[in-house]
Structure formats: C-alpha cells, structure tokens
Scaffold this motif. Structure first.
Motif, PDB file in Angstrom:
ATOM      1  N   SER A   1      -4.048   3.335  18.909  1.00 37.41           N
ATOM      2  CA  SER A   1      -2.855   4.166  18.738  1.00 37.41           C
ATOM      3  C   SER A   1      -3.315   5.571  18.402  1.00 37.41           C
ATOM      4  N   TYR A   2      -2.414   6.524  18.495  1.00 35.90           N
ATOM      5  CA  TYR A   2      -2.798   7.890  18.152  1.00 35.90           C
ATOM      6  C   TYR A   2      -2.297   8.223  16.750  1.00 35.90           C
ATOM      7  N   VAL A   3      -2.949   9.204  16.143  1.00 34.81           N
ATOM      8  CA  VAL A   3      -2.607   9.614  14.783  1.00 34.81           C
ATOM      9  C   VAL A   3      -1.692  10.829  14.883  1.00 34.81           C
ATOM     10  N   LYS A   4      -0.460  10.638  14.440  1.00 34.56           N
ATOM     11  CA  LYS A   4       0.579  11.646  14.643  1.00 34.56           C
ATOM     12  C   LYS A   4       0.235  12.991  14.002  1.00 34.56           C
ATOM     13  N   ASP A   5      -0.361  12.935  12.817  1.00 35.11           N
ATOM     14  CA  ASP A   5      -0.626  14.181  12.092  1.00 35.11           C
ATOM     15  C   ASP A   5      -2.131  14.394  11.946  1.00 35.11           C
ATOM     16  N   GLY A   6      -2.908  13.927  12.929  1.00 33.56           N
ATOM     17  CA  GLY A   6      -4.366  14.068  12.851  1.00 33.56           C
ATOM     18  C   GLY A   6      -4.773  15.525  12.633  1.00 33.56           C
ATOM     19  N   ARG A   7      -5.756  15.749  11.789  1.00 27.61           N
ATOM     20  CA  ARG A   7      -6.087  17.137  11.430  1.00 27.61           C
ATOM     21  C   ARG A   7      -6.747  17.902  12.564  1.00 27.61           C
ATOM     22  N   TRP A   8      -7.241  17.203  13.596  1.00 28.04           N
ATOM     23  CA  TRP A   8      -7.823  17.902  14.746  1.00 28.04           C
ATOM     24  C   TRP A   8      -6.805  18.071  15.882  1.00 28.04           C
ATOM     25  N   ASN A   9      -5.629  17.469  15.711  1.00 24.38           N
ATOM     26  CA  ASN A   9      -4.640  17.507  16.801  1.00 24.38           C
ATOM     27  C   ASN A   9      -4.340  18.950  17.187  1.00 24.38           C
ATOM     28  N   ARG A  10      -4.215  19.148  18.484  1.00 28.99           N
ATOM     29  CA  ARG A  10      -4.026  20.513  18.969  1.00 28.99           C
ATOM     30  C   ARG A  10      -3.311  20.490  20.320  1.00 28.99           C
ATOM     31  N   ARG A  11      -2.495  21.493  20.555  1.00 33.79           N
ATOM     32  CA  ARG A  11      -1.980  21.739  21.903  1.00 33.79           C
ATOM     33  C   ARG A  11      -2.511  23.086  22.385  1.00 33.79           C
ATOM     34  N   ILE A  12      -2.995  23.087  23.608  1.00 27.40           N
ATOM     35  CA  ILE A  12      -3.375  24.324  24.285  1.00 27.40           C
ATOM     36  C   ILE A  12      -2.428  24.438  25.471  1.00 27.40           C
TER      37      ILE A  12
ATOM     38  N   ASP B   1     -14.243  24.002  21.623  1.00 29.02           N
ATOM     39  CA  ASP B   1     -14.765  23.027  20.675  1.00 29.02           C
ATOM     40  C   ASP B   1     -13.618  22.147  20.178  1.00 29.02           C
ATOM     41  N   PRO B   2     -13.619  20.862  20.552  1.00 27.01           N
ATOM     42  CA  PRO B   2     -12.483  20.014  20.170  1.00 27.01           C
ATOM     43  C   PRO B   2     -12.464  19.702  18.678  1.00 27.01           C
ATOM     44  N   TYR B   3     -13.606  19.882  18.023  1.00 26.42           N
ATOM     45  CA  TYR B   3     -13.678  19.565  16.597  1.00 26.42           C
ATOM     46  C   TYR B   3     -13.209  20.728  15.730  1.00 26.42           C
ATOM     47  N   ASP B   4     -12.861  21.850  16.352  1.00 30.07           N
ATOM     48  CA  ASP B   4     -12.362  22.999  15.593  1.00 30.07           C
ATOM     49  C   ASP B   4     -11.027  23.453  16.198  1.00 30.07           C
ATOM     50  N   PRO B   5      -9.913  23.016  15.597  1.00 37.19           N
ATOM     51  CA  PRO B   5      -8.596  23.339  16.178  1.00 37.19           C
ATOM     52  C   PRO B   5      -8.304  24.835  16.224  1.00 37.19           C
ATOM     53  N   GLN B   6      -9.070  25.634  15.480  1.00 35.93           N
ATOM     54  CA  GLN B   6      -8.861  27.086  15.497  1.00 35.93           C
ATOM     55  C   GLN B   6      -9.731  27.784  16.544  1.00 35.93           C
ATOM     56  N   SER B   7     -10.636  27.051  17.177  1.00 36.30           N
ATOM     57  CA  SER B   7     -11.584  27.713  18.081  1.00 36.30           C
ATOM     58  C   SER B   7     -10.841  28.365  19.249  1.00 36.30           C
TER      59      SER B   7
ATOM     60  N   VAL C   1      -0.156  27.338  28.391  1.00 40.05           N
ATOM     61  CA  VAL C   1      -0.278  28.534  29.220  1.00 40.05           C
ATOM     62  C   VAL C   1      -0.142  29.802  28.364  1.00 40.05           C
ATOM     63  N   GLU C   2       0.165  29.643  27.086  1.00 39.75           N
ATOM     64  CA  GLU C   2       0.302  30.804  26.198  1.00 39.75           C
ATOM     65  C   GLU C   2      -0.858  30.960  25.212  1.00 39.75           C
ATOM     66  N   THR C   3      -1.747  29.983  25.104  1.00 36.36           N
ATOM     67  CA  THR C   3      -2.802  30.021  24.078  1.00 36.36           C
ATOM     68  C   THR C   3      -3.794  31.159  24.340  1.00 36.36           C
ATOM     69  N   PRO C   4      -4.052  32.017  23.343  1.00 36.12           N
ATOM     70  CA  PRO C   4      -5.016  33.112  23.555  1.00 36.12           C
ATOM     71  C   PRO C   4      -6.432  32.602  23.821  1.00 36.12           C
ATOM     72  N   MET C   5      -7.089  33.194  24.793  1.00 40.82           N
ATOM     73  CA  MET C   5      -8.452  32.830  25.154  1.00 40.82           C
ATOM     74  C   MET C   5      -9.263  34.082  25.423  1.00 40.82           C
ATOM     75  N   ARG C   6     -10.555  33.867  25.548  1.00 40.78           N
ATOM     76  CA  ARG C   6     -11.479  34.950  25.804  1.00 40.78           C
ATOM     77  C   ARG C   6     -12.098  34.746  27.189  1.00 40.78           C
ATOM     78  N   LEU C   7     -12.482  35.852  27.837  1.00 38.62           N
ATOM     79  CA  LEU C   7     -13.247  35.770  29.082  1.00 38.62           C
ATOM     80  C   LEU C   7     -14.676  36.182  28.775  1.00 38.62           C
ATOM     81  N   SER C   8     -15.641  35.453  29.332  1.00 38.87           N
ATOM     82  CA  SER C   8     -17.033  35.862  29.131  1.00 38.87           C
ATOM     83  C   SER C   8     -17.782  35.733  30.448  1.00 38.87           C
ATOM     84  N   GLY C   9     -19.029  36.193  30.445  1.00 40.81           N
ATOM     85  CA  GLY C   9     -19.843  36.086  31.665  1.00 40.81           C
ATOM     86  C   GLY C   9     -19.692  37.303  32.561  1.00 40.81           C
ATOM     87  N   PRO C  10     -20.227  37.202  33.792  1.00 37.83           N
ATOM     88  CA  PRO C  10     -20.350  38.390  34.650  1.00 37.83           C
ATOM     89  C   PRO C  10     -19.036  39.047  35.052  1.00 37.83           C
ATOM     90  N   ALA C  11     -17.911  38.320  35.034  1.00 46.04           N
ATOM     91  CA  ALA C  11     -16.644  38.950  35.440  1.00 46.04           C
ATOM     92  C   ALA C  11     -15.859  39.487  34.252  1.00 46.04           C
TER      93      ALA C  11
END
Ligand code: FEO
Ligand code: CA
Ligand code: CA
Ligand code: CA
Length: 646
Positions: free
Chosen positions: A195-206, A316-322, A208-218
C-alpha cells in the motif's frame, strides 16, 4: 454500435523524419483511426467479460526456465495474471498523496486538488529502497511518470476522442497540466500487502508548473530564452514523461516525449523556426490545444518555449525539495526513457530511444567515471560527455556516431554554431550523420546478467518495402521487434558501454507465428506466448527479460500484457504470457523489487477504446464503481506462496 471516427488518440508515433515523409495530416488521420479500426467500440468492449481472472492458464512446458503456468490470450474489462499470483492495487489516479489532499472525486476536480493527488496515465515507474542505499524490498519510494491525459475519460460531458479535447475548458486544461509530470510516493509491504503511505515525508508531485533548471551545452542558449526566463536557464515544469531510468548515484531520469502535441500557432508554418518545429512534429493546430489557454504554449507568443522540452530531467527522489535539472547534453528528441549501464572503466552510458517512426537510438557516455565514494562528484556528471546515435550495418556490426559540434557535417555551414545547436536539433544532426531510421524505439535496457542491450522497437506500419534495412527488416511492421546489441566484452567484467562499435542481432520479431510474415521467436512458442508492440522491459535478477506491450491487436483477441522469456539457454526468446491488461490499457514499468518477490506495473490508459467516454467507458477498472471512470493505476504482483516471481 458502429465504430466512431473519433477514437481516442494514442499519441506516440506521428513520424516527422523528412526522409520517409508523408503529409503530417495523413499520419495523424491514420493514427487517430488506428484503435478505432483495429479496436472494439466502447459498447462492444462493455460486453467483454468482467471476470477473466485465473480462468485460462495453460500448463508450463518446454525448455523455458520460467516456472509459471502461462496465461491465455483474452480480452476483458478486468486484468488477469498467471495462476499462483495475486494482483494488488497500490495507487490510482486521484489518490491523495500530499497533506490535506482531498479524496478523488471525478465529479468535483480542481487543479489545486490534482496537484496534491496521484497524476494520470502512469508510465515509467521505479522503486528506490528505504532506507536510502539499502536493498530493502518491502519499503521504498515509488517514482512514477504521468505521461498524458485521456481528456474524454477524465471529465464528464465531453464525448470521446479528438472532439473531447476540443471542448476542454481553461479550468480542465489546468487540471490536465496538474495531472502530468511525476509522483514520488512511499510504499510499504505489510502482512504481504502493498500500500502507499498517504503522508509519506518523501511524497512529492512534480507537474508542468514545477520550477526546474537547465544545464549542459544548451543552457543559456539564445534559442532557450523567453520573456519569463531571459537567461535561458530556468524552466517551468516537465511534461509527457514517458519512460525513464535512474543513475548509479541514486537519482531519477525522466524522459520528455510527445511535447509537440501541446504547442501551436501560425509560427509552426511561417516563422523563422518553422523547419525546426516541423522536424519535431510541432503543428499549427495541436491535438491538445493548450495554446488556447496558456501563452507559453502559443508559438506566436513564446516561440522558444518548445525548445525547453524534449529533454531528460534528473532529480533526487530522496530530497523532496531538490530542483529537477534538464540535462541538455543528452540531446533533445522524444525521449522514451533513459537507462544506464556502467562500463568497466567506470564511465556510464545512458541509452535512449526517440519514440517515433523512423527515428533513432542514442546513447550518451559520461566524460568521467562515476565515483561511488563521493556523491558530490557525480552531481553534474551528466553535463559532460559525448552524445552518440546508432547506425546498424547489414553485416551485424554497428557504429555509435558522435554528435559533436565541428565534427563531420555538424558545422556552422549546416546551421550548427555550437554544441548547444547540436543538442537542440539532435534529430537533424543525426540525419546528417546517417543514423539508421528505426521502427519507433521505445525502451532500451541493459541486461545486467549478460551486458547486452535490448531495444524495444514497438512498430512502424509506415515502413515501405524500399525502406527496409537489416535492423528494421519488415515493411508495414505493425507488431515490432526487439534488437539485441552486444557491446565489446559483454558478459565479462570488461564490458565496454563507452565503445563506438558493437555487434547486434534480432532477439525476436513480434506478431503471430504462421499468420504474420517474418516473425521470429523460439520455435516452441505457444498460441498464447506471442506478443505485439513491445514497449517497456525489465530484467529479473536471473537475467530473464520481461516485456510489456502497448498496442496489442485486439481484433485478434489479444490484450496488452507482460511477457517473460529467457535471454540465453534452451528457452531463449520463448516468450510466455504472464499478465493481461484491462481493455484499452497498455502495460508500463515493469519494475522488480531487489528480491524479485514483487513486480510493479503501471497500467496506463485503461478504457482507451474507440467511443469510450466518461459516462460510458469500455471498462471501469480498477474500482468498477458505477458512474465513475476508469483510473490509471500502479499494481503490485506477488506470488501467493511468497516466492520470487518467475
Ligand atoms: Fe510514450 Fe514511447 O511511449
Ligand atoms: Ca506510454
Ligand atoms: Ca512507452
Ligand atoms: Ca508506446
């Protein structure tokens, strides 16, 4: 009831490689009608048996090492698994995963609620053990992609197919955006039940609005800059996350696939980037018209926004703030997934298919070895390395051609002023290098038992006789095949996934033996063991391949499912049917726990049959609650006696 012309869309393969080109409208029309032509209409599907479980096993037999009794091919509103196993429902679309998320109510949806609930159309899934770094098999983080939405099954009153999409309101569009992306959710097995843990401390939704970074040659490239992001280094969200993978250092990789279906505007045909848009299948009037409601999906308002999608995203799935990072060094195309294989020298190869007819297979090789002792040293390993594309020769060898700015035709004269340009237009760069156009590359996975790399080529009905090549030997290949790449040193400790050369062969050619031309399996294949449209795959710890399908010929009475086979020995390529999906669904994942006692499957788009609607879906799997639509869900399959699967 007659089949309706507005079949739901399976959105993966509108070819845009100019070489074997046909008008895009023709391709879409054909695609739209595919499930309608081959499929059963919703009313017919509703007459399918509701119970199919455990009614049709054939005895185990032949030289296979697999010990389960094979399931019979069958169509049903419900799913089924080989005798002796149990299907456990783990999590469904709309289940609350973040604190204060409401319970799912299909009649009272909101974007706010959806952003705190499990998303739609689960595809890639992975299991990250808890505690981190352990090989625990009874507690972990499930990481799940939410590839797209079936508008007609999500919302009431819209009808079916393309018409439903045209009727979507601004609010429903916002709910769809919140239903895509990924979920991270803690899962546990207690007293034999997952079963899944409803209030798991690692639970996260990402989303189309989640802020992300671009890296690499482009990163920072002029073609990635927008008014919202004048530096071209920050982007909002990820979408069309199809399959994925992970890294040896414990992060998730998710592939952005059919992003083109969401952007639209006049510039698709007339603007300065029209040719580049076209090569990526971007159209004036997209199938999901998000451009109607969101300026950033409007090519005329935000012409560079599509260049910010089509990447591999790491987090990083182990860091919900990453903050997730789009790793542009891996190239921009319709990434099915991205899976890794460690070379003997410690450098890491990442294999990725571009899932469209006549597109290519790629790999990226890190410049440096990964360092198991120093996690910080691996943090940006994906920013430096070489991107390659595959060319298969008729003599059983192959070459990985480097996509490096300044080498060969990848020069300013051809419009590549930098490596940024090469990765942004990776498809065009690969065209110029002479890569081999494939039959829709889906998952590419390495078998840890033998070091060989398996490429799922799901199908390509458009390939004409004059377009066949040794690696794609069938015209009108509607059932697909599986290639096997053998890197130097495969099967030994000296395997070289960084090499520019390898050997290859065909592991199996799908379809029904004796009926479909050119099939290739073990000669002992049963009436129920043949498959069609390989999509995702995984290996158990004995090195046996488990193939999940997407696009089974329901007219032949075959549902999508999960099949297993040995990859070596007397049972090689003797596929056996293990699991059958509910009508309309494809099977994704699969993912084994480290002890092989559980296999997780993502059951995507249940009820995606012609004419299926919210009110009258072809199945109400898995809840079978009157008045409620089907729900894409993750299931766990375990053996009733607690043993290892297979
Ligand atoms: Fe989204 Fe390639 O399947
Ligand atoms: Ca999919
Ligand atoms: Ca897929
Ligand atoms: Ca697919």
């Amino acid at each position: 009831m007659p089949e309706t012309p507005d079949a739901p869309i399976e959105i993966e393969d509108i070819g845009s490689n100019p070489d074997p080109r046909r008008p895009i409208g023709e391709l879409i029309a054909e695609r739209l009608s595919r499930r309608g032509l081959l499929g059963v209409a919703a009313a017919a599907a509703a007459a399918l048996p509701v119970m199919a479980q455990d009614t049709g096993n054939t005895p185990q037999g032949g030289p296979s090492s697999l010990g389960f009794p094979e399931l019979r091919h069958q169509l049903s509103q419900r799913d089924a698994v080989a005798e002796g196993h149990e299907i456990q429902l783990v999590i469904r679309w709309g289940d609350p995963i973040l604190p204060d998320a409401p319970e799912h109510d299909p009649h009272r949806q909101s974007a706010e609620a959806q952003a705190r609930q499990f998303g739609y159309n689960n595809d890639y899934l992975d299991f990250f053990p808890l505690p981190q770094g352990s090989r625990a098999a009874e507690r972990g983080l499930l990481v799940v992609n939410h590839e797209y939405t079936n508008t007609n099954l999500m919302f009431p009153g819209l009808g079916s197919g393309r018409e439903a999409r045209a009727r979507v309101s601004a609010e429903q569009c916002a709910i769809e955006r919140a239903a895509m992306g990924l979920s991270v959710v803690e899962v546990r097995r207690q007293d034999g039940r997952w079963s899944y843990v409803k209030d798991g401390r690692w639970n996260r939704r990402i989303t189309v609005e989640t802020p992300m970074r671009l890296s690499g040659p482009a990163a920072g490239h002029a073609r990635l800059r927008t008014a919202e992001d004048p530096d071209g280094t920050r982007v909002r969200g990820t979408m069309n996350n199809c399959a994925g993978g992970n890294t040896p250092w414990g992060t998730v990789l998710t592939g952005e696939e059919n992003f083109n279906m969401y952007f639209g505007g006049e510039a698709a045909e007339a603007g300065p980037q029209a040719a580049a848009y076209k090569r990526y299948g971007i159209q004036k009037q997209p199938i999901f018209g998000w451009n109607r409601y969101e300026p950033r999906f409007d090519l005329d308002a935000t012409p560079n926004e599509p260049n910010r999608f089509g990447w591999v995203v790491e987090f990083d799935p182990y860091d919900p703030q990453s903050v997730p990072v789009k790793r542009t060094a891996l190239g921009r195309f319709k990434h099915e997934g991205c899976t890794h294989a460690v070379s003997a020298d410690g450098r890491v190869a990442f294999y990725s298919g571009d899932d469209e007819r006549f597109e290519y297979v790629y790999k990226f090789v890190t410049a440096r070895p990964w360092d198991p002792a120093n996690p910080a040293a691996n943090r940006d390993l994906l920013d430096e390395g070489t991107l390659y594309v595959a060319r298969f020769e008729a003599n059983g060898t192959m070459r990985w051609l480097p996509l490096v700015h300044g080498r060969g035709p990848l020069t300013e004269a051809n419009g590549f002023a930098s490596q940024g340009d090469v990765v942004i237009e990776a498809r065009r760069a690969a065209d110029l290098l002479g890569a081999t156009p494939m039959d829709r590359p889906e998952d590419v996975e390495t078998n840890p038992a033998n070091g060989r790399v398996y490429v799922m080529l799901t199908n390509n009905g458009n390939r004409k006789a004059e377009q066949v090549n040794a690696a794609n030997p069938r015209a009108a290949n509607i059932h697909g095949h599986v290639l096997e790449i053998v890197p130097p040193g495969a099967g030994t400790a000296r395997v070289d996934h960084a090499a520019e050369e390898a050997r290859w062969g065909i592991f199996l050619a799908a379809g029904k033996p004796g009926i479909d031309p050119g099939t290739q399996y073990h000669r002992g294949i049963s009436n129920d063991g043949w498959l069609s449209c390989p999509d995702n795959c995984a290996f158990d710890s004995k090195g046996r391949i488990w193939i999940a399908t997407d696009g089974a010929p329901i007219a032949a009475g075959v549902a999508d499912g999960l099949y297993a086979a040995d990859t070596s020995g007397p049972g090689r390529a003797l596929t056996r049917l293990f699991y059958q999906a509910p009508t309309g669904a494809e099977v994704c994942g699969p993912k084994f726990t480290p002890d092989d006692r559980t296999v997780f499957l993502a059951i995507q788009h249940p009820g995606e049959d012609a004419g299926s609607t919210f009110e009258r879906p072809s199945t109400r799997w898995p809840d079978f609650r009157e008045g409620a639509p089907p729900r894409p869900s993750v299931i766990a399959i375990v053996r009733r006696d607690g043993g290892a699967i297979g």
